[in-house]
Design a protein around this motif. Structure first.
Motif, short mmCIF file in Angstrom:
data_model
loop_
_atom_site.label_atom_id
_atom_site.label_comp_id
_atom_site.label_asym_id
_atom_site.label_seq_id
_atom_site.Cartn_x
_atom_site.Cartn_y
_atom_site.Cartn_z
N HIS A 15 65.11 68.44 -88.90
CA HIS A 15 65.75 69.71 -89.56
C HIS A 15 67.23 69.45 -89.46
N GLN A 16 67.87 70.17 -90.34
CA GLN A 16 69.39 70.07 -90.73
C GLN A 16 70.14 68.76 -90.23
N SER A 17 69.77 67.83 -90.87
CA SER A 17 70.28 66.29 -90.81
C SER A 17 71.66 66.22 -91.25
N GLU A 18 72.47 67.22 -91.53
CA GLU A 18 73.78 67.13 -92.18
C GLU A 18 74.71 66.77 -90.93
N PHE A 19 74.15 67.04 -89.76
CA PHE A 19 75.25 66.65 -88.50
C PHE A 19 75.19 65.11 -88.45
N ALA A 20 74.14 64.38 -88.61
CA ALA A 20 74.12 62.76 -88.66
C ALA A 20 74.82 62.41 -89.81
#
Length: 189
Positions: free
Chosen positions: A1-6
């Motif tokens: 979930h919410q892989s934008e941070f990677a």
């Protein structure tokens, strides 16, 4: 979930479509952005967008890509070359590629005001599916464009959530008393 941070950790620009049509459009924009900047580009894909059906415009000329006129790619370019020491790669990424990304975002209006009252005092910044949720909530509340104008509401649709292009944000925020950011659980904007 919410892989934008990677993706942020990998220094990848992130496009965040607000529906099936934008998913297709941002795919084309993502290719163009990658070619222009030399960066990998991430495309946020949510269940609500990917597992949806919609009528879409697939005209080959639908998406018009603008090449920035306020930024010049250096003569040596932005892409990897041999031999390319790690510190040179890092300098190029931070000093050249990410600036190229921001210029591309400005030229193609990836982040823009989509609803603006003449004397706006409240701004809502939102992206992707959250943008669709905000528009639906306003509809349920009976707030159309005329009522939004009367209430002093401005909406900022963020199509590229990282890196944030500062000029568009400053223009959006100009004159506002408050800014409400509507996004997923973990704040990126």
């Amino acid at each position: 979930h919410q892989s934008e941070f990677a993706m942020v950790d990998a220094m990848m620009p992130i496009l965040n479509p607000a529906g099936v049509q934008e998913l297709l459009d941002y795919g084309i924009i993502g290719w163009a952005l990658s070619r222009y900047s030399g960066c990998w580009v991430g495309l946020k894909s949510m269940k609500d967008t990917i597992d949806a059906t919609a009528s879409v415009d697939v005209d080959a000329d639908r998406v018009k890509i603008a090449i920035p006129t306020d930024y010049t790619i250096p003569p040596e370019g932005v892409h990897i070359r041999f031999p390319d020491p790690p510190l040179d790669q890092e300098r190029r990424l931070h000093d050249i590629k990410l600036e190229a990304v921001k210029a591309f975002s400005r030229a193609n209006r990836l982040n823009r005001v989509v609803l603006d009252a003449p004397n706006a005092r409240l701004g809502i910044a939102t992206c992707g599916k959250s943008y669709m949720d905000v528009r639906q909530a306003l509809q349920y509340l009976g707030i159309d464009e005329a009522e939004a104008g009367r209430l002093g509401l401005r909406i900022f649709k963020v199509g590229m959530t990282w890196p944030m292009e500062p000029k568009a944000v400053r223009e959006f925020a100009q004159g506002l008393d408050r800014i409400l950011v509507v996004e997923e659980k973990r704040a990126l904007i």
